[in-house]
Design a protein around this motif. Structure first.
Motif: not given
Length: 258
Positions: A21-29, A225-230
């Motif tokens: 989960v932490v790795a996926r977060a970092k990969a997403a920025g 990132v989806h919340t940030a985009a909205r």
């Protein structure tokens, strides 16, 4: 581009899953995450250990209003002792939840005031949970502000516009979760549009409240990132500008997160 998940519960993910989960977060920025305390003692030790384990992960310590009735109202010094750790950047979460009413309201209020005192004494921001308690929340914030300023954040905002205005007037910040993306969340989006730019943060509150287009999935920090985009859309900004804005706000409020 760096995005901060200002509120998540990484202790709900264990072992290899947590690492993934932490790795996926970092990969997403999502380069910074704050994992949140909900009890003192063993749970606080767990979130501190998680923050120690991962670069870019920090912690808070406190007692969630759901857990406020499990023991004595905490002493301010006990809260401060739990927060005496270099990776602890805030107090809480604490506050009022009259929707579930899992603890007596008087006990929630007493515990909340102790957490405010700890935030005031330490200078660490208080992470506030507020649900279906707007009038009492506003009254306590006003009363405690008159006793002395303290930094605070209304997390996962789902309250009314008047509480948001009160918080901003008192110097508070407001964080928006995946709820901002829900089709029926027009009132929350209206608050997000009105909130001053220098008071905005984003979060997941994972593993809860996965944003559109991931509704129904177990939420995790990468999804912020989806919340940030909205939120960027609501504010008329590009996603990079929104990321810069909310990261700057986070750094100002959570000054120990370096």
């Amino acid at each position: 581009m760096l995005i901060v998940d200002s509120h998540c519960h990484l202790d709900h993910f264990v072992g290899a899953e947590q690492e993934e989960v932490v790795a996926r977060a970092k990969a997403a920025g999502v380069g910074v995450m704050v994992t949140i305390g909900t009890r003192l003692g063993e749970q606080a030790a767990t979130v501190r250990a998680i923050a120690d384990k991962y670069e870019g992960v920090f912690a808070t310590v406190g007692i969630h209003p759901h857990n406020a009735g499990e023991g004595e109202v905490p002493d301010v010094q006990d809260i401060l002792a739990e927060a005496d750790h270099p990776r602890v950047v805030g107090i809480g979460e604490s506050g009022l939840d009259y929707f579930y009413d899992k603890a007596p309201r008087a006990v929630q209020q007493a515990g909340f005031r102790r957490h405010i005192a700890a935030a005031r004494q330490s200078g660490l921001p208080l992470v506030i949970h507020a649900r279906d308690a707007d009038a009492d929340m506003a009254a306590i914030l006003e009363d405690e502000d008159a006793r002395g300023k303290f930094p605070f954040l209304l997390h996962c905002f789902s309250s009314g516009a008047e509480l948001a205005r009160t918080a901003v007037r008192l110097g508070g910040y407001i964080s928006f979760s995946g709820m901002l993306t829900f089709p029926k969340s027009d009132a929350i989006r209206a608050v997000a549009a009105e909130t001053p730019a220098d008071r905005l943060l984003v979060e997941t509150d994972s593993p809860y409240l996965a944003p559109v287009p991931l509704r129904g999935k177990r939420c995790e920090p990468a999804y912020v990132v989806h919340t940030a985009a909205r939120l960027a859309e609501v504010r008329g900004l590009g996603i990079a500008a929104l990321a810069d804005l909310t990261t700057s706000n986070f750094r100002r409020l959570f000054a120990r997160a370096i």
